[in-house]
Design a protein around this motif. Sequence first.
Motif, short mmCIF file in Angstrom:
data_model
loop_
_atom_site.label_atom_id
_atom_site.label_comp_id
_atom_site.label_asym_id
_atom_site.label_seq_id
_atom_site.Cartn_x
_atom_site.Cartn_y
_atom_site.Cartn_z
N LEU A 1 0.03 -4.79 10.86
CA LEU A 1 -0.99 -3.94 10.25
C LEU A 1 -0.78 -2.51 10.72
O LEU A 1 -0.40 -2.26 11.86
CB LEU A 1 -2.38 -4.42 10.63
CG LEU A 1 -2.96 -5.56 9.78
CD1 LEU A 1 -2.26 -6.87 10.09
CD2 LEU A 1 -4.46 -5.71 10.01
N ARG B 1 -5.70 -7.85 5.94
CA ARG B 1 -6.35 -8.03 7.24
C ARG B 1 -7.34 -9.18 7.19
O ARG B 1 -7.40 -10.02 8.09
CB ARG B 1 -7.06 -6.74 7.67
CG ARG B 1 -7.74 -6.84 9.04
CD ARG B 1 -8.50 -5.57 9.37
NE ARG B 1 -9.63 -5.35 8.50
CZ ARG B 1 -9.92 -4.20 7.90
NH1 ARG B 1 -9.17 -3.14 8.08
NH2 ARG B 1 -10.98 -4.11 7.10
N SER C 1 -8.98 -3.60 3.96
CA SER C 1 -7.74 -4.35 3.77
C SER C 1 -7.97 -5.82 3.42
O SER C 1 -8.60 -6.57 4.17
CB SER C 1 -6.90 -4.25 5.05
OG SER C 1 -5.81 -5.14 5.02
N ARG C 2 -7.40 -6.23 2.29
CA ARG C 2 -7.45 -7.64 1.90
C ARG C 2 -6.52 -8.46 2.79
O ARG C 2 -6.83 -9.61 3.13
CB ARG C 2 -7.02 -7.79 0.44
CG ARG C 2 -8.02 -7.24 -0.57
CD ARG C 2 -7.39 -7.11 -1.96
NE ARG C 2 -6.85 -8.37 -2.44
CZ ARG C 2 -7.52 -9.29 -3.12
NH1 ARG C 2 -8.82 -9.08 -3.37
NH2 ARG C 2 -6.95 -10.40 -3.54
N ASP D 1 -2.94 -1.44 3.54
CA ASP D 1 -3.80 -1.46 2.36
C ASP D 1 -5.23 -0.99 2.66
O ASP D 1 -6.17 -1.36 1.97
CB ASP D 1 -3.81 -2.83 1.70
CG ASP D 1 -4.17 -3.98 2.64
OD1 ASP D 1 -4.01 -3.81 3.86
OD2 ASP D 1 -4.59 -5.03 2.15
N GLY D 2 -5.39 -0.13 3.67
CA GLY D 2 -6.62 0.63 3.81
C GLY D 2 -7.72 -0.02 4.63
O GLY D 2 -7.61 -1.13 5.14
N ALA E 1 1.29 -4.26 6.38
CA ALA E 1 0.01 -4.21 5.66
C ALA E 1 -0.60 -2.83 5.87
O ALA E 1 -1.12 -2.53 6.95
CB ALA E 1 -0.93 -5.30 6.17
N ALA F 1 -5.87 -0.07 7.91
CA ALA F 1 -5.96 -1.53 7.90
C ALA F 1 -6.04 -2.07 9.32
O ALA F 1 -6.66 -3.11 9.57
CB ALA F 1 -4.74 -2.12 7.19
N GLY G 1 0.82 -1.20 0.00
CA GLY G 1 0.00 0.00 0.00
C GLY G 1 0.85 1.25 0.00
O GLY G 1 1.69 1.44 0.88
#
Length: 387
Positions: free
Chosen positions: A281, A159, A156-157, A152-153, A150, A285, A10
Motif C-alpha cells: 500500500l 486496503r 481504498s478498495r 487507490d486513495g 495499491a 491508501a 491508481g
Amino acid sequence: MSDRNALVVGAGIGGLAAACALASVGWQVAVYEQAKVLREVGAGLSMAPNAVRAMEWLGLGPALRERAQGQGIGVRRRSGSWLVRLTDRDLTERYGNPMYAMHRASLHQLLLETAVGAGVRVHTGRRARSVRPDPAVTFEETVCADLVVAADGVHSRLRSALFPDHPGASYAGYVCWRGIGSVAAGSRLARPAVWTDSWGRGVRFGSALLVDSRVFWYASKAGPEGAYAGHTLADVMSIFDGWHEPVRALMASSKPGTMLRNDIYFLKHPLPSFVAGRVALLGDAAHAVTPDIGQGACLAIEDAVMLAVALSSWNDVDDALRDYDLTRRPRTQKLARISGGSARVQQASHPVSAGLRDAVVRLMPKRAYLSAGSEALSWRPPEPARW
C-alpha cells in the motif's frame, strides 16, 4: 531491463510516482486506473522540502522548479495581522528548499509524461474488483504480477479487501473548498510570496501563488460530514465577510463552476502493515493525512522512492517489502496522528481555544516555529547513485 513486473492500481500522484520510481530501477510497470479519461482533478498542492528531495531522486528536480513557485509560509488572523511569517530564505537555510506551490494537474502531467517516457503502460477504464496477496488483481480479467502497488486513495478498495477488519478512513471534522484565483487577484498578494493560512473560529482560509501568477486558494469550515453540500461560491464567500483582503477577491476571481468541495478524511486508525503478501500500500491508501500539514502528495512521493530503494537493495521481493514497511510505517503513521491533532487545533471554534492557539503561535520564537516542521521537512532519501 529486468523481467520483474509491477502492477500499480491508481493513476493519481502516488501511483504515477511509484511507476516512475519502479521503472527507474529496472522494473516493467503497468498502471491501471478506473477513470476512463486520465486527468487529475484538483486545484493546488504543496511540495515541501522533503518532497523536493524525493523529486530530485527521481531526476525531476529541475522540472519541478520550472512548474512550481517557491515561497515562504505564514499565519494571519482574520483581521490580517501576522502571527508568524517565514520567508523562502528562512526555509531554504533550514531545510535546503522553500515551500513550493504547484497546480495538481501540472504535477500529475509531469509524472505521467515521465512514466510513459520510461516505458510504463497506462490502462484506463479498469476498475479493480478484487486483489489477492499472491499477488493478482481482478478487473474484467485477472492480472498477475511479481508486485502489486495499491495506490487507490483514501477510500481504498484494495486496503479494505486486504485488511477487512480495519475501520477505514475517519472524518476529520471539517469541509474544504478549493479554487484557482486569477492573475489580477494574485497581484494583490503580499510580496515576496508567502503561502498563507488565515485563522478564524472554526473557519480558515489559505492561499499560495502559482508559477503562472494565478493563486491556489482553499477555505475550510468545521461541521458534520456532508455539511454545506449545497453551498455556492457566493455562500462560501459570505462566510468570510469582514476578513482581510484579498480573501474574498481571490474567491470572486475564480471561474464559475470550478470550485471544489470535499469532506476531509484521514487514517486515524493505523494499519498493522503496509504490506500483504506481495501487495504494497502506498500514499493515501496506506496513511492518509489531513491537508493541515501539507504532506499528502509529499508522503506519497516519498513512499514511491523508498519502495524503489527497497526493491533495489534486496534480491528477494518479500525481503524488500518488509524493509519498505519497516521504513515507511512509523514515519507516515506518526504524521497522520500529527495531522489529525493539527486539524483540531487549526479548526478550533471555541473563543478560548482559538484565542489560546493564536497566542501560542504569536509568542513562539521564529526559530521554534521553523523547527516545528522538522518531523516532516527534514526527511531525505538515500543518494540515487547507490541504486
